[in-house]
Write a protein that holds these residues in place. Structure first.
Motif, PDB file in Angstrom:
ATOM      1  N   GLU A  12      -1.181   1.136  -2.471  1.00  0.00           N
ATOM      2  CA  GLU A  12      -0.374   1.839  -3.472  1.00  0.00           C
ATOM      3  C   GLU A  12      -0.890   3.228  -3.822  1.00  0.00           C
ATOM      4  OE1 GLU A  12       0.172  -0.633  -6.886  1.00  0.00           O
ATOM      5  OE2 GLU A  12       0.950  -2.331  -5.726  1.00  0.00           O
ATOM      6  N   ASN A  15      -1.277   6.805   2.109  1.00  0.00           N
ATOM      7  CA  ASN A  15      -0.323   6.590   3.199  1.00  0.00           C
ATOM      8  C   ASN A  15      -1.098   6.623   4.512  1.00  0.00           C
ATOM      9  OD1 ASN A  15      -0.666   9.379   3.947  1.00  0.00           O
ATOM     10  ND2 ASN A  15       0.855   9.943   2.394  1.00  0.00           N
ATOM     11  N   ARG A  34      -0.601  -0.986   8.854  1.00  0.00           N
ATOM     12  CA  ARG A  34       0.437  -1.824   8.239  1.00  0.00           C
ATOM     13  C   ARG A  34       1.803  -1.433   8.790  1.00  0.00           C
ATOM     14  NH1 ARG A  34      -0.150  -5.029   3.704  1.00  0.00           N
ATOM     15  NH2 ARG A  34       1.987  -4.530   3.113  1.00  0.00           N
ATOM     16  N   ASP A  37       5.222  -1.200   5.981  1.00  0.00           N
ATOM     17  CA  ASP A  37       5.485  -0.108   5.050  1.00  0.00           C
ATOM     18  C   ASP A  37       4.860   1.213   5.474  1.00  0.00           C
ATOM     19  OD1 ASP A  37       2.749  -0.910   4.253  1.00  0.00           O
ATOM     20  OD2 ASP A  37       3.757  -2.437   3.043  1.00  0.00           O
ATOM     21  N   LYS A  38       3.557   1.256   5.709  1.00  0.00           N
ATOM     22  CA  LYS A  38       2.910   2.538   5.964  1.00  0.00           C
ATOM     23  C   LYS A  38       3.317   3.167   7.298  1.00  0.00           C
ATOM     24  CE  LYS A  38      -1.035   2.362   2.839  1.00  0.00           C
ATOM     25  NZ  LYS A  38      -2.474   2.604   2.666  1.00  0.00           N
ATOM     26  N   GLU A  41       6.932   4.594   6.936  1.00  0.00           N
ATOM     27  CA  GLU A  41       6.868   5.806   6.123  1.00  0.00           C
ATOM     28  C   GLU A  41       6.333   6.984   6.941  1.00  0.00           C
ATOM     29  OE1 GLU A  41       4.984   7.185   1.827  1.00  0.00           O
ATOM     30  OE2 GLU A  41       3.844   5.831   3.114  1.00  0.00           O
TER      31      GLU A  41
END
Length: 287
Positions: A12, A15, A34, A37-38, A41
């Motif tokens: 959280e 990035n 990850r 999510d990462k 992104e």
């Protein structure tokens, strides 16, 4: 022994681009990326080629893509989606040179018989093994120490991997998950160490077995897990691959990302260096 950073530790407050820069700067050998999510992104503004170029031009390398989640005991439609996701991960792994894809068993409130869990897990893992073989990628199964995970102890996960009986299918040995559902040290002592592909290091507050959650994790060496016993066994049995620090601590997400990455490395080094000869080329002090 090589040091690795699992991106959950800065889930959280950072990035992928920042994690790569800070981890490379502070001397980590590997990173677990990850994929939930990462990585997506990162790909909003960058390409897989950009990521491959970073690894080609820096010390840090990709250890694993983390993760293919809930691979077993799925509906036919869900299974097909899992397979397609895995095929995509294999292409990413090939492009950037990742050695492993972590596979996480199903977490559910549904009651499923042990036999059905094992049968499904073995069947799917053999299929994943076949798909991964041409890529030279290995599947690392991570049991989860939670009552609602279908595979939640080391012994259960090891039994499944033994039945799969493929060189490219093994385990993630996570110290938190091992502790959280009371896995037996005898099972680790009796295991074929070649079946352990990745070790996750973490620690936890001293809550009862069966009540622990990921948020209870603390820096290695600052909690209730007997890490010295676990790493003594791993070292004695000849494990000498990557140790990856992985935490999900809400308070740690309030730290500056670089500070968290530094503390993660130092606390990991302090535990593991008692059992392994590790060259730490980047020295720092925890504030």
């Amino acid at each position: 022994m090589k040091l690795c950073f699992n991106e959950a530790t800065t889930l959280e407050n950072s990035n992928l681009a920042k994690d790569l820069e800070y981890c490379n700067q502070h001397g980590y050998d590997y990173i677990e990326i990850r994929t939930m999510d990462k990585l997506p992104e990162y790909l909003e503004k960058n390409s897989i080629e950009d990521l491959a170029n970073f690894f080609n031009n820096n010390h840090i390398k990709p250890l694993a893509l983390n993760a293919l989640v809930f691979f077993n005991n799925r509906s036919e439609k869900e299974h097909d989606e899992i397979i397609e996701e895995f095929k995509g991960l294999l292409e990413v792994a090939k492009e950037i040179g990742a050695q492993y894809i972590v596979a996480v068993p199903l977490v559910t409130e549904q009651k499923i018989l042990h036999k059905d869990i094992k049968d499904s897990s073995v069947q799917v893992l053999k299929q994943l093994s076949d798909l991964a073989a041409p890529y030279g990628v290995k599947v690392a199964v991570e049991f989860v120490g939670h009552p609602q995970c279908t595979v939640n102890t080391f012994g259960q996960a090891y039994d499944i991997v033994q039945d799969v009986n493929r060189d490219n299918v093994g385990l993630v040995f996570d110290c938190f998950h091992f502790h959280a559902m009371g896995s037996k040290i005898e099972d680790l002592k009796n295991a074929d160490i070649s079946k352990i592909f990745i070790v996750h290091i973490d620690d936890t507050e001293d809550f009862p077995i069966g009540f622990l959650t990921d948020e209870d994790r603390v820096w290695p060496g600052l909690g209730a897990i007997n890490l010295d016993e676990l790493f003594s066994v791993l070292a004695e049995k000849g494990y000498d691959d990557a140790v990856s620090v992985e935490l999900f601590r809400p308070e740690y997400y309030q730290l500056d990302a670089e500070e968290a990455i530094k503390i993660a490395k130092e606390t990991t080094f302090n535990v593991v260096s008692k059992h392994y000869n590790i060259q730490d080329n980047v020295k720092f002090s925890v504030k």
